[in-house]
Design a protein around this motif. Structure first.
Motif, PDB file in Angstrom:
ATOM      1  N   ILE A  90       0.856  -1.184   0.000  1.00  0.00           N
ATOM      2  CA  ILE A  90       0.000   0.000   0.000  1.00  0.00           C
ATOM      3  C   ILE A  90       0.892   1.233   0.000  1.00  0.00           C
ATOM      4  O   ILE A  90       1.855   1.322   0.771  1.00  0.00           O
ATOM      5  CB  ILE A  90      -0.987  -0.002   1.192  1.00  0.00           C
ATOM      6  N   PHE A  91       0.595   2.162  -0.901  1.00  0.00           N
ATOM      7  CA  PHE A  91       1.452   3.328  -1.140  1.00  0.00           C
ATOM      8  C   PHE A  91       0.641   4.592  -0.899  1.00  0.00           C
ATOM      9  O   PHE A  91      -0.353   4.833  -1.576  1.00  0.00           O
ATOM     10  CB  PHE A  91       1.986   3.271  -2.571  1.00  0.00           C
ATOM     11  N   LEU A  92       1.092   5.398   0.069  1.00  0.00           N
ATOM     12  CA  LEU A  92       0.402   6.640   0.435  1.00  0.00           C
ATOM     13  C   LEU A  92       1.242   7.837   0.014  1.00  0.00           C
ATOM     14  O   LEU A  92       2.333   8.054   0.545  1.00  0.00           O
ATOM     15  CB  LEU A  92       0.153   6.658   1.945  1.00  0.00           C
ATOM     16  N   VAL A 119       0.104  -3.082  -6.110  1.00  0.00           N
ATOM     17  CA  VAL A 119       0.088  -1.784  -5.439  1.00  0.00           C
ATOM     18  C   VAL A 119      -1.332  -1.258  -5.236  1.00  0.00           C
ATOM     19  O   VAL A 119      -2.133  -1.223  -6.177  1.00  0.00           O
ATOM     20  CB  VAL A 119       0.900  -0.748  -6.236  1.00  0.00           C
ATOM     21  N   THR A 120      -1.616  -0.845  -4.014  1.00  0.00           N
ATOM     22  CA  THR A 120      -2.811  -0.071  -3.701  1.00  0.00           C
ATOM     23  C   THR A 120      -2.352   1.368  -3.466  1.00  0.00           C
ATOM     24  O   THR A 120      -1.638   1.636  -2.500  1.00  0.00           O
ATOM     25  CB  THR A 120      -3.510  -0.597  -2.438  1.00  0.00           C
ATOM     26  N   GLU A 130      -8.159   7.704   2.903  1.00  0.00           N
ATOM     27  CA  GLU A 130      -8.140   6.653   1.884  1.00  0.00           C
ATOM     28  C   GLU A 130      -7.321   5.454   2.363  1.00  0.00           C
ATOM     29  O   GLU A 130      -7.680   4.299   2.109  1.00  0.00           O
ATOM     30  CB  GLU A 130      -7.572   7.190   0.577  1.00  0.00           C
ATOM     31  N   PHE A 131      -6.204   5.726   3.052  1.00  0.00           N
ATOM     32  CA  PHE A 131      -5.378   4.634   3.575  1.00  0.00           C
ATOM     33  C   PHE A 131      -6.195   3.778   4.538  1.00  0.00           C
ATOM     34  O   PHE A 131      -6.216   2.545   4.441  1.00  0.00           O
ATOM     35  CB  PHE A 131      -4.148   5.197   4.272  1.00  0.00           C
ATOM     36  N   ASN A 132      -6.848   4.438   5.491  1.00  0.00           N
ATOM     37  CA  ASN A 132      -7.609   3.695   6.501  1.00  0.00           C
ATOM     38  C   ASN A 132      -8.748   2.892   5.880  1.00  0.00           C
ATOM     39  O   ASN A 132      -9.094   1.817   6.385  1.00  0.00           O
ATOM     40  CB  ASN A 132      -8.155   4.663   7.545  1.00  0.00           C
ATOM     41  N   ALA A 133      -9.313   3.396   4.789  1.00  0.00           N
ATOM     42  CA  ALA A 133     -10.395   2.671   4.121  1.00  0.00           C
ATOM     43  C   ALA A 133      -9.870   1.489   3.307  1.00  0.00           C
ATOM     44  O   ALA A 133     -10.551   0.461   3.182  1.00  0.00           O
ATOM     45  CB  ALA A 133     -11.167   3.629   3.207  1.00  0.00           C
ATOM     46  N   VAL A 179       4.551   1.976   1.822  1.00  0.00           N
ATOM     47  CA  VAL A 179       5.429   3.109   1.532  1.00  0.00           C
ATOM     48  C   VAL A 179       4.602   4.352   1.826  1.00  0.00           C
ATOM     49  O   VAL A 179       3.550   4.571   1.212  1.00  0.00           O
ATOM     50  CB  VAL A 179       5.908   3.093   0.069  1.00  0.00           C
ATOM     51  N   ILE A 180       5.072   5.161   2.774  1.00  0.00           N
ATOM     52  CA  ILE A 180       4.227   6.213   3.347  1.00  0.00           C
ATOM     53  C   ILE A 180       4.924   7.570   3.314  1.00  0.00           C
ATOM     54  O   ILE A 180       6.048   7.716   3.822  1.00  0.00           O
ATOM     55  CB  ILE A 180       3.851   5.854   4.804  1.00  0.00           C
ATOM     56  N   ASP A 181       4.238   8.563   2.733  1.00  0.00           N
ATOM     57  CA  ASP A 181       4.654   9.955   2.863  1.00  0.00           C
ATOM     58  C   ASP A 181       4.141  10.450   4.213  1.00  0.00           C
ATOM     59  O   ASP A 181       3.081  10.018   4.672  1.00  0.00           O
ATOM     60  CB  ASP A 181       4.065  10.770   1.716  1.00  0.00           C
ATOM     61  N   ILE A 182       4.873  11.375   4.842  1.00  0.00           N
ATOM     62  CA  ILE A 182       4.436  11.791   6.187  1.00  0.00           C
ATOM     63  C   ILE A 182       3.800  13.179   6.218  1.00  0.00           C
ATOM     64  O   ILE A 182       3.120  13.517   7.181  1.00  0.00           O
ATOM     65  CB  ILE A 182       5.601  11.722   7.194  1.00  0.00           C
ATOM     66  N   GLY A 183       4.000  13.988   5.170  1.00  0.00           N
ATOM     67  CA  GLY A 183       3.344  15.289   5.113  1.00  0.00           C
ATOM     68  C   GLY A 183       2.065  15.188   4.309  1.00  0.00           C
ATOM     69  O   GLY A 183       2.097  15.182   3.088  1.00  0.00           O
ATOM     70  N   LEU A 184       0.931  15.081   4.983  1.00  0.00           N
ATOM     71  CA  LEU A 184      -0.328  14.764   4.318  1.00  0.00           C
ATOM     72  C   LEU A 184      -1.370  15.849   4.571  1.00  0.00           C
ATOM     73  O   LEU A 184      -1.317  16.555   5.575  1.00  0.00           O
ATOM     74  CB  LEU A 184      -0.853  13.411   4.819  1.00  0.00           C
ATOM     75  N   PRO A 185      -2.349  15.996   3.671  1.00  0.00           N
ATOM     76  CA  PRO A 185      -3.334  17.075   3.825  1.00  0.00           C
ATOM     77  C   PRO A 185      -4.295  16.875   4.987  1.00  0.00           C
ATOM     78  O   PRO A 185      -4.867  17.839   5.489  1.00  0.00           O
ATOM     79  CB  PRO A 185      -4.082  17.057   2.487  1.00  0.00           C
TER      80      PRO A 185
END
Length: 227
Positions: free
Chosen positions: A5-7, A28-29, A36-39, A50-56
């Motif tokens: 899962i890719f955020l 890949v999701t 969206e990640f939690n859903a 793979v996760i970005d940490i600065g999110l809206p």
């Protein structure tokens, strides 16, 4: 195939990287927000993140902390533009397995995920492409074989000796015996198009070579080179 899962909140960059991750063998999701990640996240299915940490809509670090508190054996790679030593230390201390800056080479991202798969004992069971130097022959994972010209062989040897890594145009031109400063790079573009077409026409399979913008090329599948 391992589910990942890719955020990433940038939809353009995210789509490009999701394509790359798919091309190197992951299912890949792709999601663009915490909501969206939690859903979309399924603990029993997704084995890597793979996760970005600065999110809206919140902090990727809080997400990682919550994932660790839930106790799921998930491999986590932070992929962020925030790359100071303090940022990296915080990410690793909160539970990330690896912390990469967005400016890193895609080969480094690929190698990091491969290392994480080995540590977590995740088996992709992916048959390898094999380049046989002597007979100038490319052997595909399904058993098909494609005869190669000398130039084809030199290009593939350069790329397949380091699968998952970015190989510069300079390296390939030098492998072909050319002078990078005087070499007409349109010849290399033509060579790559012909090589891709040859494999597709003779074996019905796309050659797993990704063009890296302003950089070079990457052979993104499992590969070996034999004499």
């Amino acid at each position: 195939m391992i589910d990942l899962i890719f955020l990433e909140d940038d939809p353009v960059l995210g789509a490009e990287l999701a394509d790359f991750l798919g091309e190197i063998g992951y299912c890949v999701t792709f999601v663009t927000s915490l909501a969206e990640f939690n859903a979309a996240f399924e603990p029993g299915r997704h084995r890597l993140a793979v996760i970005d940490i600065g999110l809206p809509d919140g902090s990727g670090l809080s997400l990682i902390q919550n994932l660790r508190l839930a106790g799921d054996r998930l491999g986590i790679v932070v992929f962020s533009a925030r790359g100071t030593a303090t940022d990296r230390i915080e990410g690793l201390c909160i539970g990330a397995d690896h912390y990469l800056g967005k400016g890193c080479d895609l080969g480094e991202l690929s190698a990091t995920l491969e290392a994480l798969c080995r540590r977590l004992e995740l088996n992709r069971s992916q048959p390898a492409w094999c380049l046989e130097i002597g007979p100038r022959r490319l052997c595909l994972p399904d058993g098909a074989q494609v005869s190669l010209s000398q130039q084809d062989m030199l290009v593939l040897r350069c790329l397949m000796a380091a699968p998952g890594e970015s190989i510069s145009r300079r390296q390939i031109i030098q492998a072909l015996g050319g002078d990078y400063l005087s070499y007409d790079q349109r010849r290399l573009d033509t060579q790559m198009r012909r090589l891709r077409r040859k494999v597709l026409d003779n074996a019905g399979t796309e050659l797993p070579i990704k063009t890296l913008r302003n950089s070079g090329y990457c052979f993104y599948d499992a590969a070996s080179v034999r004499p």
